[in-house]
Design a protein around this motif. Structure first.
Motif, PDB file in Angstrom:
ATOM      1  N   THR A  10     -61.052  56.637  -5.139  1.00 62.05           N
ATOM      2  CA  THR A  10     -60.757  55.632  -4.121  1.00 62.05           C
ATOM      3  C   THR A  10     -60.836  54.255  -4.759  1.00 62.05           C
ATOM      4  O   THR A  10     -61.722  53.978  -5.567  1.00 62.05           O
ATOM      5  CB  THR A  10     -61.771  55.739  -2.965  1.00 62.05           C
ATOM      6  OG1 THR A  10     -61.763  57.066  -2.473  1.00 62.05           O
ATOM      7  CG2 THR A  10     -61.427  54.795  -1.840  1.00 62.05           C
ATOM      8  N   ASN A  11     -59.918  53.404  -4.379  1.00 60.70           N
ATOM      9  CA  ASN A  11     -59.870  52.054  -4.916  1.00 60.70           C
ATOM     10  C   ASN A  11     -61.143  51.303  -4.545  1.00 60.70           C
ATOM     11  O   ASN A  11     -61.545  51.280  -3.383  1.00 60.70           O
ATOM     12  CB  ASN A  11     -58.635  51.333  -4.363  1.00 60.70           C
ATOM     13  CG  ASN A  11     -58.430  49.982  -4.982  1.00 60.70           C
ATOM     14  OD1 ASN A  11     -59.254  49.101  -4.852  1.00 60.70           O
ATOM     15  ND2 ASN A  11     -57.311  49.821  -5.647  1.00 60.70           N
ATOM     16  N   ARG A  12     -61.747  50.661  -5.519  1.00 60.20           N
ATOM     17  CA  ARG A  12     -63.020  49.957  -5.280  1.00 60.20           C
ATOM     18  C   ARG A  12     -62.836  48.712  -4.424  1.00 60.20           C
ATOM     19  O   ARG A  12     -63.729  48.346  -3.669  1.00 60.20           O
ATOM     20  CB  ARG A  12     -63.664  49.592  -6.610  1.00 60.20           C
ATOM     21  CG  ARG A  12     -64.155  50.804  -7.350  1.00 60.20           C
ATOM     22  CD  ARG A  12     -64.800  50.434  -8.636  1.00 60.20           C
ATOM     23  NE  ARG A  12     -65.195  51.640  -9.343  1.00 60.20           N
ATOM     24  CZ  ARG A  12     -66.089  51.652 -10.299  1.00 60.20           C
ATOM     25  NH1 ARG A  12     -66.670  50.539 -10.674  1.00 60.20           N
ATOM     26  NH2 ARG A  12     -66.397  52.779 -10.894  1.00 60.20           N
ATOM     27  N   GLY A  51     -56.568  45.416  -2.895  1.00 61.45           N
ATOM     28  CA  GLY A  51     -56.670  46.868  -2.966  1.00 61.45           C
ATOM     29  C   GLY A  51     -55.373  47.563  -2.583  1.00 61.45           C
ATOM     30  O   GLY A  51     -54.947  48.511  -3.253  1.00 61.45           O
ATOM     31  N   ILE A  52     -54.733  47.088  -1.531  1.00 56.97           N
ATOM     32  CA  ILE A  52     -53.459  47.681  -1.119  1.00 56.97           C
ATOM     33  C   ILE A  52     -52.401  47.478  -2.199  1.00 56.97           C
ATOM     34  O   ILE A  52     -51.633  48.392  -2.513  1.00 56.97           O
ATOM     35  CB  ILE A  52     -52.999  47.082   0.230  1.00 56.97           C
ATOM     36  CG1 ILE A  52     -53.868  47.646   1.360  1.00 56.97           C
ATOM     37  CG2 ILE A  52     -51.528  47.388   0.491  1.00 56.97           C
ATOM     38  CD1 ILE A  52     -53.572  47.058   2.714  1.00 56.97           C
ATOM     39  N   ARG A  53     -52.376  46.305  -2.803  1.00 55.65           N
ATOM     40  CA  ARG A  53     -51.408  46.047  -3.871  1.00 55.65           C
ATOM     41  C   ARG A  53     -51.649  46.981  -5.064  1.00 55.65           C
ATOM     42  O   ARG A  53     -50.706  47.532  -5.631  1.00 55.65           O
ATOM     43  CB  ARG A  53     -51.486  44.600  -4.324  1.00 55.65           C
ATOM     44  CG  ARG A  53     -50.513  44.317  -5.476  1.00 55.65           C
ATOM     45  CD  ARG A  53     -50.587  42.907  -5.933  1.00 55.65           C
ATOM     46  NE  ARG A  53     -49.980  42.061  -4.919  1.00 55.65           N
ATOM     47  CZ  ARG A  53     -50.015  40.741  -4.935  1.00 55.65           C
ATOM     48  NH1 ARG A  53     -50.654  40.128  -5.899  1.00 55.65           N
ATOM     49  NH2 ARG A  53     -49.443  40.042  -3.999  1.00 55.65           N
ATOM     50  N   GLN A  54     -52.915  47.173  -5.432  1.00 55.39           N
ATOM     51  CA  GLN A  54     -53.218  48.060  -6.554  1.00 55.39           C
ATOM     52  C   GLN A  54     -52.845  49.503  -6.240  1.00 55.39           C
ATOM     53  O   GLN A  54     -52.350  50.223  -7.103  1.00 55.39           O
ATOM     54  CB  GLN A  54     -54.695  47.969  -6.915  1.00 55.39           C
ATOM     55  CG  GLN A  54     -55.092  46.669  -7.565  1.00 55.39           C
ATOM     56  CD  GLN A  54     -56.580  46.583  -7.831  1.00 55.39           C
ATOM     57  OE1 GLN A  54     -57.363  47.436  -7.412  1.00 55.39           O
ATOM     58  NE2 GLN A  54     -56.987  45.531  -8.537  1.00 55.39           N
ATOM     59  N   ILE A  55     -53.076  49.916  -5.014  1.00 58.79           N
ATOM     60  CA  ILE A  55     -52.733  51.291  -4.618  1.00 58.79           C
ATOM     61  C   ILE A  55     -51.225  51.485  -4.615  1.00 58.79           C
ATOM     62  O   ILE A  55     -50.724  52.521  -5.053  1.00 58.79           O
ATOM     63  CB  ILE A  55     -53.354  51.619  -3.246  1.00 58.79           C
ATOM     64  CG1 ILE A  55     -54.877  51.672  -3.363  1.00 58.79           C
ATOM     65  CG2 ILE A  55     -52.827  52.940  -2.705  1.00 58.79           C
ATOM     66  CD1 ILE A  55     -55.594  51.673  -2.040  1.00 58.79           C
ATOM     67  N   LYS A  56     -50.486  50.491  -4.151  1.00 60.26           N
ATOM     68  CA  LYS A  56     -49.025  50.608  -4.138  1.00 60.26           C
ATOM     69  C   LYS A  56     -48.443  50.615  -5.546  1.00 60.26           C
ATOM     70  O   LYS A  56     -47.404  51.217  -5.784  1.00 60.26           O
ATOM     71  CB  LYS A  56     -48.398  49.484  -3.323  1.00 60.26           C
ATOM     72  CG  LYS A  56     -48.514  49.701  -1.842  1.00 60.26           C
ATOM     73  CD  LYS A  56     -47.737  48.657  -1.081  1.00 60.26           C
ATOM     74  CE  LYS A  56     -47.820  48.953   0.404  1.00 60.26           C
ATOM     75  NZ  LYS A  56     -47.057  47.992   1.199  1.00 60.26           N
ATOM     76  N   GLY A  64     -56.968  55.190  -0.959  1.00 57.14           N
ATOM     77  CA  GLY A  64     -57.821  54.250  -0.244  1.00 57.14           C
ATOM     78  C   GLY A  64     -57.070  53.233   0.579  1.00 57.14           C
ATOM     79  O   GLY A  64     -57.641  52.213   0.962  1.00 57.14           O
ATOM     80  N   GLY A  65     -55.810  53.485   0.856  1.00 55.67           N
ATOM     81  CA  GLY A  65     -55.024  52.536   1.643  1.00 55.67           C
ATOM     82  C   GLY A  65     -55.573  52.331   3.043  1.00 55.67           C
ATOM     83  O   GLY A  65     -55.593  51.218   3.556  1.00 55.67           O
ATOM     84  N   TRP A  66     -56.036  53.411   3.650  1.00 56.16           N
ATOM     85  CA  TRP A  66     -56.578  53.291   5.009  1.00 56.16           C
ATOM     86  C   TRP A  66     -57.899  52.532   5.014  1.00 56.16           C
ATOM     87  O   TRP A  66     -58.192  51.786   5.952  1.00 56.16           O
ATOM     88  CB  TRP A  66     -56.759  54.669   5.649  1.00 56.16           C
ATOM     89  CG  TRP A  66     -55.448  55.266   6.013  1.00 56.16           C
ATOM     90  CD1 TRP A  66     -54.812  56.291   5.378  1.00 56.16           C
ATOM     91  CD2 TRP A  66     -54.590  54.862   7.080  1.00 56.16           C
ATOM     92  NE1 TRP A  66     -53.602  56.539   5.987  1.00 56.16           N
ATOM     93  CE2 TRP A  66     -53.443  55.675   7.036  1.00 56.16           C
ATOM     94  CE3 TRP A  66     -54.668  53.885   8.057  1.00 56.16           C
ATOM     95  CZ2 TRP A  66     -52.398  55.548   7.936  1.00 56.16           C
ATOM     96  CZ3 TRP A  66     -53.630  53.760   8.945  1.00 56.16           C
ATOM     97  CH2 TRP A  66     -52.514  54.583   8.880  1.00 56.16           C
ATOM     98  N   GLN A  67     -58.699  52.708   3.967  1.00 53.76           N
ATOM     99  CA  GLN A  67     -59.942  51.951   3.880  1.00 53.76           C
ATOM    100  C   GLN A  67     -59.651  50.456   3.750  1.00 53.76           C
ATOM    101  O   GLN A  67     -60.317  49.627   4.376  1.00 53.76           O
ATOM    102  CB  GLN A  67     -60.787  52.415   2.689  1.00 53.76           C
ATOM    103  CG  GLN A  67     -61.428  53.745   2.895  1.00 53.76           C
ATOM    104  CD  GLN A  67     -60.579  54.894   2.380  1.00 53.76           C
ATOM    105  OE1 GLN A  67     -59.388  54.743   2.130  1.00 53.76           O
ATOM    106  NE2 GLN A  67     -61.178  56.049   2.239  1.00 53.76           N
ATOM    107  N   ALA A  68     -58.662  50.128   2.932  1.00 59.01           N
ATOM    108  CA  ALA A  68     -58.308  48.719   2.758  1.00 59.01           C
ATOM    109  C   ALA A  68     -57.774  48.121   4.056  1.00 59.01           C
ATOM    110  O   ALA A  68     -58.144  47.009   4.437  1.00 59.01           O
ATOM    111  CB  ALA A  68     -57.272  48.579   1.641  1.00 59.01           C
TER     112      ALA A  68
END
Length: 93
Positions: A10-12, A51-56, A64-68
Motif C-alpha cells: 500500500t502506498n505510504r 499518493g494517488i499520482r504515484q499509484i496512477k 491504496g487509491g481508496w485510502q488516499a
C-alpha cells in the motif's frame, strides 16, 4: 493449480493521508486543538493527491487509491468544519 497472487504494498502517502484525516476529524471536536487541524488538513490533502499520482503512475507496483481518496475527503471535511466554526466565532466577536 492455483496461481500465487502477488502482494502489492500500500502506498505510504495514501496511508499517511488516511491517518491524518482520521486524526484531524477526531481533533475537530476538541476546542483547543482546532488549530492543528488547519495544519494537518491541508497536509493530508496534499499527501493524498501525491499518493494517488504515484499509484496512477505505477498501478502494478502498489495499491491504496481508496485510502488516499478517503484521506482527502476526511481532511477536507475536517478543515472545512474548523474553518467554518472559527469564522463563525470570529464574526460573533
Amino acid at each position: 493449480m492455483q496461481e500465487q497472487q502477488q502482494f502489492l504494498p500500500t502506498n505510504r502517502m495514501a496511508v499517511a493521508s488516511l491517518v491524518l484525516g482520521a486524526s484531524s476529524l477526531v481533533t475537530v471536536i476538541i476546542p483547543f486543538l482546532n488549530f492543528f487541524v488547519l495544519l494537518m488538513g491541508p497536509l493530508g490533502i496534499i499527501l493524498g493527491f501525491v499518493g494517488i499520482r504515484q499509484i496512477k503512475q505505477a498501478p502494478e507496483a502498489m495499491k491504496g487509491g481508496w485510502q488516499a481518496l478517503t484521506g482527502i475527503l476526511l481532511n477536507l471535511v475536517s478543515t472545512l468544519l474548523v474553518a467554518s466554526v472559527l469564522s463563525f466565532v470570529l464574526l460573533m466577536v
